[in-house]
Design a protein around this motif. Structure first.
Motif, PDB file in Angstrom:
ATOM      1  N   LEU A 284       1.010  -1.603  -0.382  1.00  0.00           N
ATOM      2  CA  LEU A 284       0.311  -0.002  -0.346  1.00  0.00           C
ATOM      3  C   LEU A 284       1.314   1.136   0.184  1.00  0.00           C
ATOM      4  O   LEU A 284       0.758   2.195  -0.540  1.00  0.00           O
ATOM      5  N   CYS A 285       1.952   1.387   1.034  1.00  0.00           N
ATOM      6  CA  CYS A 285       2.747   2.454   1.015  1.00  0.00           C
ATOM      7  C   CYS A 285       3.610   2.594   0.160  1.00  0.00           C
ATOM      8  O   CYS A 285       3.856   3.860  -1.215  1.00  0.00           O
TER       9      CYS A 285
ATOM     10  N   VAL B 150       1.380   3.980  -3.046  1.00  0.00           N
ATOM     11  CA  VAL B 150       1.315   5.365  -2.794  1.00  0.00           C
ATOM     12  C   VAL B 150       1.994   6.604  -3.260  1.00  0.00           C
ATOM     13  O   VAL B 150       1.667   7.279  -3.771  1.00  0.00           O
ATOM     14  N   THR B 151       3.579   5.894  -2.518  1.00  0.00           N
ATOM     15  CA  THR B 151       4.466   6.458  -2.518  1.00  0.00           C
ATOM     16  C   THR B 151       4.812   7.174  -5.150  1.00  0.00           C
ATOM     17  O   THR B 151       5.152   7.462  -5.149  1.00  0.00           O
TER      18      THR B 151
ATOM     19  N   LEU C 294       1.869   6.831  -7.024  1.00  0.00           N
ATOM     20  CA  LEU C 294       1.144   6.979  -7.455  1.00  0.00           C
ATOM     21  C   LEU C 294       1.300   8.619  -7.786  1.00  0.00           C
ATOM     22  O   LEU C 294       1.694   9.509  -8.594  1.00  0.00           O
ATOM     23  N   ILE C 295       2.060   9.196  -6.421  1.00  0.00           N
ATOM     24  CA  ILE C 295       2.744  10.393  -5.588  1.00  0.00           C
ATOM     25  C   ILE C 295       3.764  10.694  -7.172  1.00  0.00           C
ATOM     26  O   ILE C 295       3.553  11.942  -8.216  1.00  0.00           O
TER      27      ILE C 295
ATOM     28  N   SER D  43       2.300  11.041 -10.824  1.00  0.00           N
ATOM     29  CA  SER D  43       0.838  11.798 -10.877  1.00  0.00           C
ATOM     30  C   SER D  43       1.162  12.722 -11.936  1.00  0.00           C
ATOM     31  O   SER D  43      -0.215  12.414 -13.457  1.00  0.00           O
TER      32      SER D  43
ATOM     33  N   LEU E 114      -4.084   2.362   7.425  1.00  0.00           N
ATOM     34  CA  LEU E 114      -4.597   3.696   6.790  1.00  0.00           C
ATOM     35  C   LEU E 114      -4.089   4.483   7.486  1.00  0.00           C
ATOM     36  O   LEU E 114      -3.372   5.851   5.913  1.00  0.00           O
TER      37      LEU E 114
ATOM     38  N   ALA F  70      -0.558   4.467   6.093  1.00  0.00           N
ATOM     39  CA  ALA F  70       0.268   4.913   3.971  1.00  0.00           C
ATOM     40  C   ALA F  70       0.322   6.156   4.431  1.00  0.00           C
ATOM     41  O   ALA F  70       0.495   7.025   3.604  1.00  0.00           O
ATOM     42  N   GLY F  71      -1.412   6.628   5.089  1.00  0.00           N
ATOM     43  CA  GLY F  71      -1.280   8.147   4.799  1.00  0.00           C
ATOM     44  C   GLY F  71       0.355   8.810   5.551  1.00  0.00           C
ATOM     45  O   GLY F  71       0.184  10.707   4.969  1.00  0.00           O
TER      46      GLY F  71
ATOM     47  N   GLY G 235       2.527   8.918   2.688  1.00  0.00           N
ATOM     48  CA  GLY G 235       2.230   9.693   1.396  1.00  0.00           C
ATOM     49  C   GLY G 235       2.387  11.571   1.899  1.00  0.00           C
ATOM     50  O   GLY G 235       3.095  12.212   0.744  1.00  0.00           O
TER      51      GLY G 235
ATOM     52  N   ASN H  87       6.194  11.630   1.549  1.00  0.00           N
ATOM     53  CA  ASN H  87       6.844  11.488   0.096  1.00  0.00           C
ATOM     54  C   ASN H  87       6.056  13.127  -1.119  1.00  0.00           C
ATOM     55  O   ASN H  87       6.631  12.059  -2.438  1.00  0.00           O
TER      56      ASN H  87
END
Lengths: 104, 235
Positions: free
Chosen positions: A9-10, A13-14, A16-17, A20, B69, B72-73, B76, B79
């Motif tokens: 998941l992390c 997220v990384t 996708l940033i 983007s 979550l 992960a937030g 995010g 980064n």
């Protein structure tokens, strides 16, 4: 909780940033002000990363002789401004840090 | 410039940064194991997440038993500044096939971006358009990636205790100085840098490195507003 799901998941997220704007390029027309911000990205982002490393010692701003990294950084900034040479800048910065730590 | 020359330029430009990345990776390996992450997972995180400071944070969050979550937030947020790098390089990569964009996005770290960007800008202003920007970025990206894997592997395998602090991590700020200072060629750029740095220092106490991102944004806005003001004054 499964560490592997957390990492995936992390990682997602990384990724996708980072993906983007690269992915969006060509698919949308950014407003003109957005394009005018971009030339400042390298300098703004890298200075935001660097200045706290020089000025802060354990969360406190230290400007005195007890913060050798600040003064070694100043030496590096001067060397970089005059000679524009990466290895020379790093070498002089480390040398200054070493000298300041020995004398401090 | 041919692909091979551009790739080697990228590799060479990231080399000084590796001096600082090596101890950083070593320490991550040790911290991850101390947080109770199994060695295989600690190692895999370096290629699945591949983000230095976010990996440290994630190791701490796992150690503290933080929920999925929230973790992960937090990663995010740490980064978020990479979105700025993404926006910065996007126009140079627009013509590439999808697989190149995915690969370069995966490799887009602070260090790889910093090492490559002076050369990318030089390549972009080259009227012959012969310097392949993606090969430069790939060179710096894969150079950093490989060293990060090796350094964290060393930390996981041999680092049962933290290595002595030799101050080598100082190579990172020094390299960023060597990259940024020569790029400051106008008052707008200088003030953008000062605004970004001052904001990041002022907000350093905010969690998840939010201050870095807000600082960078402050620099962008100050720089763009000033250069616009100067342009209209000249008319």
């Amino acid at each position: 909780m499964n560490i592997w799901w957390l990492m995936i998941l992390c990682g997602l997220v990384t990724f996708l940033i980072r993906y983007s704007f690269i992915a969006a390029e060509g698919h949308f027309q950014p407003p003109s002000w957005f394009r005018r911000l971009l030339p400042f990205v390298p300098i703004a982002a890298l200075t935001a990363l660097t200045m706290p490393e020089l000025l802060l010692v354990q969360g406190e701003i230290l400007l005195g002789g007890d913060n050798p990294r600040l003064w070694a950084g100043m030496v590096a900034i001067a060397v970089a401004a005059v000679w524009r040479n990466t290895l020379l800048t790093i070498g002089c910065g480390f040398l200054a840090l070493f000298v300041l730590q020995q004398s401090g | 410039m041919k692909a091979g020359a551009a790739f080697s330029l990228g590799l060479r430009s990231v080399a000084p940064i590796l001096l600082g990345v090596a101890p950083f990776g070593l320490i991550y390996g040790v911290v991850a194991l101390q947080s109770g992450i199994p060695p295989l997972a600690a190692m895999a995180m370096s290629s699945i997440v591949f983000a230095g400071s976010a990996q440290f944070l994630l190791a701490q969050l796992v150690g503290a038993g933080a929920p999925l979550l929230l973790s992960a937030g937090a990663v995010g947020l740490v980064n978020l500044r990479h979105a700025l790098y993404s926006a910065s390089v996007a126009p140079m990569l627009a013509h590439l096939p999808q697989r190149w964009k995915v690969l370069l996005a995966y490799l887009l770290t602070d260090e790889a971006y910093a090492a490559a960007i002076p050369h990318l800008l030089a390549a972009g202003s080259d009227s012959s358009k012969s310097a392949p920007a993606h090969w430069i970025l790939f060179g710096s990206g894969i150079g950093l990636w490989a060293s990060w894997q090796l350094a964290t592997l060393a930390g996981v395998l041999i680092g049962t205790q933290l290595p002595p602090n030799l101050g080598l991590d100082f190579a990172l700020p020094l390299t960023f100085i060597a990259i940024v200072v020569p790029m400051i060629q106008s008052p707008a750029l200088l003030l953008a840098a000062l605004a970004a740095g001052a904001t990041a220092v002022a907000l350093a106490a905010l969690p998840y490195k939010v201050g870095l991102f807000v600082g960078a944004l402050a620099g962008l806005v100050v720089g763009a507003v000033l250069s616009e003001a100067m342009r209209s004054k000249r008319k």
